[in-house]
Design an enzyme around this catalytic site. Structure first.
Site, PDB file in Angstrom:
ATOM      1  N   SER A  45      55.143  10.982  43.041  1.00  0.00           N
ATOM      2  CA  SER A  45      55.314  10.886  41.957  1.00  0.00           C
ATOM      3  C   SER A  45      55.027   9.443  40.321  1.00  0.00           C
ATOM      4  O   SER A  45      56.699   9.052  40.905  1.00  0.00           O
ATOM      5  CB  SER A  45      56.768  11.256  42.135  1.00  0.00           C
ATOM      6  OG  SER A  45      57.245  11.827  40.953  1.00  0.00           O
ATOM      7  N   LEU A  63      60.718   6.090  39.697  1.00  0.00           N
ATOM      8  CA  LEU A  63      61.054   4.335  39.770  1.00  0.00           C
ATOM      9  C   LEU A  63      61.335   4.816  41.631  1.00  0.00           C
ATOM     10  O   LEU A  63      60.313   3.457  42.320  1.00  0.00           O
ATOM     11  CB  LEU A  63      62.544   3.938  39.318  1.00  0.00           C
ATOM     12  CG  LEU A  63      61.953   4.058  37.323  1.00  0.00           C
ATOM     13  CD1 LEU A  63      62.367   2.925  36.214  1.00  0.00           C
ATOM     14  CD2 LEU A  63      60.765   3.475  37.339  1.00  0.00           C
ATOM     15  N   GLU A 114      58.622  22.336  35.141  1.00  0.00           N
ATOM     16  CA  GLU A 114      59.396  21.680  35.628  1.00  0.00           C
ATOM     17  C   GLU A 114      60.416  22.387  36.000  1.00  0.00           C
ATOM     18  O   GLU A 114      61.909  21.987  37.141  1.00  0.00           O
ATOM     19  CB  GLU A 114      59.765  19.733  35.754  1.00  0.00           C
ATOM     20  CG  GLU A 114      58.242  19.559  35.133  1.00  0.00           C
ATOM     21  CD  GLU A 114      57.465  18.803  36.387  1.00  0.00           C
ATOM     22  OE1 GLU A 114      58.181  18.422  37.811  1.00  0.00           O
ATOM     23  OE2 GLU A 114      56.258  18.664  36.735  1.00  0.00           O
ATOM     24  N   HIS A 167      63.037  13.700  34.923  1.00  0.00           N
ATOM     25  CA  HIS A 167      63.355  15.016  34.028  1.00  0.00           C
ATOM     26  C   HIS A 167      64.596  15.012  33.496  1.00  0.00           C
ATOM     27  O   HIS A 167      65.177  13.861  33.599  1.00  0.00           O
ATOM     28  CB  HIS A 167      63.841  15.835  35.311  1.00  0.00           C
ATOM     29  CG  HIS A 167      62.848  15.942  36.467  1.00  0.00           C
ATOM     30  ND1 HIS A 167      62.715  15.640  37.871  1.00  0.00           N
ATOM     31  CD2 HIS A 167      61.695  16.732  35.997  1.00  0.00           C
ATOM     32  CE1 HIS A 167      61.540  16.632  38.087  1.00  0.00           C
ATOM     33  NE2 HIS A 167      61.048  17.242  37.438  1.00  0.00           N
ATOM     34  N   CYS A 185      69.249  17.666  41.853  1.00  0.00           N
ATOM     35  CA  CYS A 185      68.007  17.718  42.577  1.00  0.00           C
ATOM     36  C   CYS A 185      67.614  18.639  43.869  1.00  0.00           C
ATOM     37  O   CYS A 185      67.126  19.905  43.699  1.00  0.00           O
ATOM     38  CB  CYS A 185      67.150  16.573  43.079  1.00  0.00           C
ATOM     39  SG  CYS A 185      66.518  15.606  41.302  1.00  0.00           S
TER      40      CYS A 185
END
Length: 440
Positions: A23, A27, A175, A247, A368
């Site tokens: 991804s 990070l 997304e 996001h 998430c």
């Protein structure tokens, strides 16, 4: 106004949970690439978070993991033969593609879809649009199976409108709910829906990719039949994206009338807040809680996932509760801010910390892991009951996880064809427990 509650549908972490580092812009995903993961522990941690909310009196749902590996991807890439032959060949010649086929990222259910409750829509139905997740290969393969899952759960067409994903083109990059916030006076009242985008259609990406376009957000608002005045479109700041906020939910979360966000979350904070207040139009007062850069540098906000927390109306409490990862407590600046915030008389009264470290190491916090769906009692009764959790169902799911999931997994294990069989058997057992065997 109808009585409604917020139902959290958490993604059940799948048996192929791994640190593939696929991804770009995330990070944590990049930092932990190639390390050994623990799918069993990850799934058990997620289920315990679900148990916590259910025992508190909240309605808790679950979304099953998607089929892995995704053989459609591998066959489309030219591999053929038996399942074992496909896996062995891909492992030798395209290991990155095999990692993508095994991605367990559907666990982050906030990316599954964007949701508009029936109180906001012109036809009075609850609408869900599957996210195309077109920016990242390993996530772009999710949409067909996610749509099938949502149709199985929200199958009553009189109550629900399930929309397929937008075209898989850069101009329609979407997304899901990770870039969407709904504000309202009460869950059952008409609200304001905030769509946050990182770029315009046709705009070239520079640096980390901006994964949501304004065109995608506007298309979803139209499909859901939202009243135009109740939809607000705001641009995420470039500084946040470049810092690793791939996001919006990495720098912002909202619930009821409260918007909790970092100072660098939006390109134009004053304009965003003014637009939200105008859209609320006297129905309710938006309560902004902004975290200053001087108190919590954006690097700390992203490292700790302070904002990738669930902001909840906790039964029996008069102020909101922030359900945050342990990393927020362990980061000095975010812990100190939370202590100051909750000691005052603002809308957030308490922070509760949960252990979701396996997910966090891949770049996904408590927010998430869940898809928020505001539902009336009639809509709750109309959805598939097998995915609504009880203590007994959580126990049964944990038993399956303990029996079928590995406690150690590295990306190198994907070349073993027997692991594909393990994943299939685990998913079949989970689907049977949820009454969703038709999805096999």
């Amino acid at each position: 106004m109808s009585t409604a509650v917020e139902v959290n549908f958490d993604g059940l972490i799948g048996p192929s949970h791994n640190y593939g580092g696929m991804s770009h812009g995330n990070l944590a995903s990049a930092t932990n690439e190639g390390e050994v993961s623990n799918p069993r522990e990850a799934a058990l941690q997620g289920l315990e978070k679900m148990r916590l909310l259910m025992k508190a009196g909240l309605v808790q749902g679950i979304l099953p993991p998607l089929p892995r590996p995704n053989f459609d991807l591998l066959v489309s890439a030219g591999f053929s033969g038996s399942d074992a032959e496909i896996i062995e060949s891909a492992a030798k010649t395209a290991p990155g593609l095999l990692r993508a086929a095994y991605s367990a990222s559907s666990m982050w259910a906030a990316n599954a879809a964007t949701v508009s409750p029936s109180a906001d829509t012109k036809d009075g139905r609850l609408h869900l649009t599957t996210a195309n997740l077109s920016t990242m290969l390993h996530r772009s393969i999710e949409a067909p199976d996610t749509t099938a899952t949502l149709l199985s759960i929200f199958e009553n067409e009189e109550a629900f409108g399930v929309h397929g994903a937008l075209p898989a083109h850069a101009d329609f990059s979407d997304e899901g709910a990770a870039n969407h916030v709904r504000l309202c006076a009460e869950h059952g009242a008409s609200g304001v829906e905030l769509f946050v985008y990182g770029r315009e259609a046709g705009e070239s990406a520079v640096g980390f990719p901006a994964r949501q376009t304004r065109m995608a957000s506007e298309s979803i608002a139209r499909a859901h039949g939202l009243v135009a005045e109740n939809a607000v479109f705001a641009r995420q700041s470039k500084a946040a994206i470049e810092a690793g906020a791939f996001h919006n939910d990495v720098v912002c979360v909202g619930s009821l009338d409260t918007l909790f966000f970092h100072e660098l979350a939006f390109e134009n904070t004053d304009e965003t807040l003014a637009s939200l207040s105008q859209a609320a139009d006297g129905r309710f007062e938006v309560k902004p809680v902004m975290v200053p850069q001087a108190e919590v540098p954006i690097e700390d906000a992203i490292k700790s996932y302070l904002f990738n927390s669930q902001l909840l109306h906790w039964p029996g409490e008069d102020r909101l509760v922030l359900l945050a990862p342990l990393e927020t407590q362990e980061t000095d600046t975010t812990r100190a801010f939370c202590e100051r915030m909750t000691s005052g008389n603002g809308p957030i009264g308490r922070v509760q910390y949960v252990d979701v470290r396996q997910s966090m190491r891949n770049g996904g916090g408590p927010a998430c892991l869940r898809l928020r769906v505001v539902m009336t009692p009639e809509e709750i009764a109309a959805c598939h009951q097998g995915v609504l959790l009880t203590e007994e169902k959580i126990d049964a799911l944990q038993d399956i996880v303990r029996r079928t999931y590995r406690d150690r997994l590295s990306p190198n294990d994907f070349g073993d064809p027997s692991f594909a069989s393990e994943c299939q058997l685990a998913r079949e057992a989970l689907l049977e427990a949820l009454g969703l065997s038709g999805l096999v």
